[in-house]
Motif scaffolding. Sequence first.
Motif, PDB file in Angstrom:
ATOM      1  N   ASP A   1       2.681  -9.247   7.315  1.00 40.05           N
ATOM      2  CA  ASP A   1       3.560  -9.141   6.134  1.00 40.05           C
ATOM      3  C   ASP A   1       3.073  -8.133   5.108  1.00 40.05           C
ATOM      4  O   ASP A   1       3.250  -8.320   3.894  1.00 40.05           O
ATOM      5  CB  ASP A   1       3.735 -10.515   5.467  1.00 40.05           C
ATOM      6  CG  ASP A   1       4.510 -11.493   6.326  1.00 40.05           C
ATOM      7  OD1 ASP A   1       5.441 -11.055   7.026  1.00 40.05           O
ATOM      8  OD2 ASP A   1       4.178 -12.690   6.313  1.00 40.05           O
ATOM      9  N   ASN A   2       2.479  -7.041   5.546  1.00 43.33           N
ATOM     10  CA  ASN A   2       2.068  -5.973   4.637  1.00 43.33           C
ATOM     11  C   ASN A   2       3.110  -4.865   4.608  1.00 43.33           C
ATOM     12  O   ASN A   2       3.858  -4.664   5.567  1.00 43.33           O
ATOM     13  CB  ASN A   2       0.722  -5.389   5.089  1.00 43.33           C
ATOM     14  CG  ASN A   2      -0.382  -6.412   5.115  1.00 43.33           C
ATOM     15  OD1 ASN A   2      -0.907  -6.807   4.093  1.00 43.33           O
ATOM     16  ND2 ASN A   2      -0.730  -6.884   6.321  1.00 43.33           N
ATOM     17  N   SER A   3       3.138  -4.119   3.516  1.00 38.30           N
ATOM     18  CA  SER A   3       3.998  -2.943   3.389  1.00 38.30           C
ATOM     19  C   SER A   3       3.123  -1.706   3.250  1.00 38.30           C
ATOM     20  O   SER A   3       2.283  -1.639   2.344  1.00 38.30           O
ATOM     21  CB  SER A   3       4.913  -3.086   2.169  1.00 38.30           C
ATOM     22  OG  SER A   3       5.647  -1.891   1.962  1.00 38.30           O
ATOM     23  N   ILE A   4       3.301  -0.747   4.149  1.00 36.00           N
ATOM     24  CA  ILE A   4       2.503   0.480   4.182  1.00 36.00           C
ATOM     25  C   ILE A   4       3.464   1.658   4.205  1.00 36.00           C
ATOM     26  O   ILE A   4       4.220   1.818   5.165  1.00 36.00           O
ATOM     27  CB  ILE A   4       1.583   0.505   5.420  1.00 36.00           C
ATOM     28  CG1 ILE A   4       0.601  -0.672   5.396  1.00 36.00           C
ATOM     29  CG2 ILE A   4       0.833   1.821   5.519  1.00 36.00           C
ATOM     30  CD1 ILE A   4      -0.233  -0.820   6.671  1.00 36.00           C
ATOM     31  N   SER A   5       3.431   2.499   3.167  1.00 36.05           N
ATOM     32  CA  SER A   5       4.469   3.537   3.092  1.00 36.05           C
ATOM     33  C   SER A   5       3.949   4.852   2.543  1.00 36.05           C
ATOM     34  O   SER A   5       3.078   4.891   1.670  1.00 36.05           O
ATOM     35  CB  SER A   5       5.639   3.056   2.234  1.00 36.05           C
ATOM     36  OG  SER A   5       5.239   2.831   0.906  1.00 36.05           O
ATOM     37  N   GLY A   6       4.488   5.940   3.120  1.00 36.10           N
ATOM     38  CA  GLY A   6       4.315   7.276   2.583  1.00 36.10           C
ATOM     39  C   GLY A   6       3.090   8.040   3.044  1.00 36.10           C
ATOM     40  O   GLY A   6       2.836   9.141   2.549  1.00 36.10           O
TER      41      GLY A   6
ATOM     42  N   ASN B   1       4.917  -6.583   9.671  1.00 36.81           N
ATOM     43  CA  ASN B   1       4.586  -5.583   8.664  1.00 36.81           C
ATOM     44  C   ASN B   1       5.717  -4.560   8.556  1.00 36.81           C
ATOM     45  O   ASN B   1       6.482  -4.356   9.494  1.00 36.81           O
ATOM     46  CB  ASN B   1       3.286  -4.876   9.035  1.00 36.81           C
ATOM     47  CG  ASN B   1       2.117  -5.824   9.137  1.00 36.81           C
ATOM     48  OD1 ASN B   1       1.555  -6.248   8.139  1.00 36.81           O
ATOM     49  ND2 ASN B   1       1.740  -6.187  10.365  1.00 36.81           N
ATOM     50  N   GLN B   2       5.805  -3.907   7.398  1.00 37.47           N
ATOM     51  CA  GLN B   2       6.763  -2.833   7.192  1.00 37.47           C
ATOM     52  C   GLN B   2       6.013  -1.516   7.070  1.00 37.47           C
ATOM     53  O   GLN B   2       5.270  -1.315   6.096  1.00 37.47           O
ATOM     54  CB  GLN B   2       7.596  -3.074   5.942  1.00 37.47           C
ATOM     55  CG  GLN B   2       8.553  -4.253   6.051  1.00 37.47           C
ATOM     56  CD  GLN B   2       9.438  -4.380   4.823  1.00 37.47           C
ATOM     57  OE1 GLN B   2       9.084  -3.946   3.740  1.00 37.47           O
ATOM     58  NE2 GLN B   2      10.595  -4.974   4.995  1.00 37.47           N
ATOM     59  N   LEU B   3       6.194  -0.629   8.035  1.00 35.55           N
ATOM     60  CA  LEU B   3       5.637   0.716   7.990  1.00 35.55           C
ATOM     61  C   LEU B   3       6.791   1.680   7.781  1.00 35.55           C
ATOM     62  O   LEU B   3       7.646   1.827   8.667  1.00 35.55           O
ATOM     63  CB  LEU B   3       4.883   1.047   9.275  1.00 35.55           C
ATOM     64  CG  LEU B   3       3.428   0.573   9.382  1.00 35.55           C
ATOM     65  CD1 LEU B   3       3.353  -0.943   9.476  1.00 35.55           C
ATOM     66  CD2 LEU B   3       2.742   1.204  10.584  1.00 35.55           C
TER      67      LEU B   3
ATOM     68  N   VAL C   1       0.847  -1.183   0.000  1.00 32.04           N
ATOM     69  CA  VAL C   1       0.000   0.000   0.000  1.00 32.04           C
ATOM     70  C   VAL C   1       0.889   1.242   0.000  1.00 32.04           C
ATOM     71  O   VAL C   1       1.763   1.372   0.864  1.00 32.04           O
ATOM     72  CB  VAL C   1      -0.920   0.018   1.241  1.00 32.04           C
ATOM     73  CG1 VAL C   1      -1.905   1.166   1.163  1.00 32.04           C
ATOM     74  CG2 VAL C   1      -1.661  -1.291   1.385  1.00 32.04           C
ATOM     75  N   THR C   2       0.670   2.151  -0.959  1.00 30.18           N
ATOM     76  CA  THR C   2       1.439   3.395  -1.003  1.00 30.18           C
ATOM     77  C   THR C   2       0.504   4.589  -1.073  1.00 30.18           C
ATOM     78  O   THR C   2      -0.623   4.498  -1.567  1.00 30.18           O
ATOM     79  CB  THR C   2       2.393   3.434  -2.203  1.00 30.18           C
ATOM     80  OG1 THR C   2       1.642   3.495  -3.424  1.00 30.18           O
ATOM     81  CG2 THR C   2       3.299   2.209  -2.228  1.00 30.18           C
ATOM     82  N   ALA C   3       1.012   5.728  -0.605  1.00 29.03           N
ATOM     83  CA  ALA C   3       0.216   6.952  -0.518  1.00 29.03           C
ATOM     84  C   ALA C   3       0.214   7.715  -1.833  1.00 29.03           C
ATOM     85  O   ALA C   3       1.053   7.497  -2.699  1.00 29.03           O
ATOM     86  CB  ALA C   3       0.794   7.839   0.585  1.00 29.03           C
ATOM     87  N   PRO C   4      -0.748   8.649  -1.988  1.00 26.31           N
ATOM     88  CA  PRO C   4      -0.735   9.519  -3.169  1.00 26.31           C
ATOM     89  C   PRO C   4       0.411  10.517  -3.098  1.00 26.31           C
ATOM     90  O   PRO C   4       1.071  10.665  -2.058  1.00 26.31           O
ATOM     91  CB  PRO C   4      -2.097  10.219  -3.096  1.00 26.31           C
ATOM     92  CG  PRO C   4      -2.462  10.188  -1.655  1.00 26.31           C
ATOM     93  CD  PRO C   4      -1.888   8.914  -1.098  1.00 26.31           C
TER      94      PRO C   4
ATOM     95  N   SER D   1      -3.988  11.332   4.659  1.00 22.91           N
ATOM     96  CA  SER D   1      -4.056   9.954   4.149  1.00 22.91           C
ATOM     97  C   SER D   1      -3.779   8.941   5.252  1.00 22.91           C
ATOM     98  O   SER D   1      -3.120   9.236   6.251  1.00 22.91           O
ATOM     99  CB  SER D   1      -3.054   9.765   3.004  1.00 22.91           C
ATOM    100  OG  SER D   1      -1.722   9.934   3.457  1.00 22.91           O
ATOM    101  N   PHE D   2      -4.281   7.703   5.038  1.00 23.95           N
ATOM    102  CA  PHE D   2      -4.139   6.621   6.006  1.00 23.95           C
ATOM    103  C   PHE D   2      -3.789   5.331   5.269  1.00 23.95           C
ATOM    104  O   PHE D   2      -4.472   4.959   4.311  1.00 23.95           O
ATOM    105  CB  PHE D   2      -5.449   6.398   6.780  1.00 23.95           C
ATOM    106  CG  PHE D   2      -5.969   7.609   7.481  1.00 23.95           C
ATOM    107  CD1 PHE D   2      -5.563   7.917   8.769  1.00 23.95           C
ATOM    108  CD2 PHE D   2      -6.870   8.460   6.856  1.00 23.95           C
ATOM    109  CE1 PHE D   2      -6.057   9.045   9.425  1.00 23.95           C
ATOM    110  CE2 PHE D   2      -7.371   9.586   7.486  1.00 23.95           C
ATOM    111  CZ  PHE D   2      -6.962   9.883   8.780  1.00 23.95           C
TER     112      PHE D   2
END
Length: 207
Positions: A168-173, A195-197, A136-139, A145-146
């Motif tokens: 094991d999710n990736s959440i960035s930006g 997870n990777q934040l 998941v990446t941000a605009p 944003s969340f």
Amino acid sequence: ASEFTHNTVTNVRGDPQSVGIGGSPVEIHGNTISYTTLGIVLDSGDDALIDGNSVTNSNAGIISMNSCVGAGCTTGEQITNNSISDCTGTTGWGIVVSANHDDVNVEGNQILRCKVGFTASGAQTTSPITFVDNTVTAPASPAGSFGAYLSTNQIIAGTGNVYANFTDNSISGFATGVYLYDPNHLIIQTAFLHNQLTNNTMQVNVG
């Protein structure tokens, strides 16, 4: 039971509730959807598979409501291997699961440049939604944003506890990587494992 497979749907925005593909099919697979108000909206009482779809330039990618409310649901709902990108509008939702009545598995999806990556809201069961191995990446403009938004408010009306596990999710930006919002004094029960934040202004916030 109906199926929607390998269709192309574009420019469905005549109404704030316009939907690219919706209803209660048992399978939505391999479709290409763009420039819709809502990409895929599923309201199904049966086991359902939403797999391998592409949704771009829509206010919401995939919305699942009232999943597994019927007696025909035995294995739950699978939302897997979908690509959602460049969400539009004030909501900018990637994948939303609201008012689920049984298991929902959200796995292997890519949600790119959307204002809200995951939303889990107001469950009608204690069976947790599982989010596994998603990216998941941000605009480009991440204000407000969340990455993952957990709320006891359902997206249309009503409230409920939230049970959701993330592995094991990736959440960035994002402005906020993970946001837990409970204005109703109910329960948000969640577990985060491996997870990777990264590069979120605030990694976790409780509202």
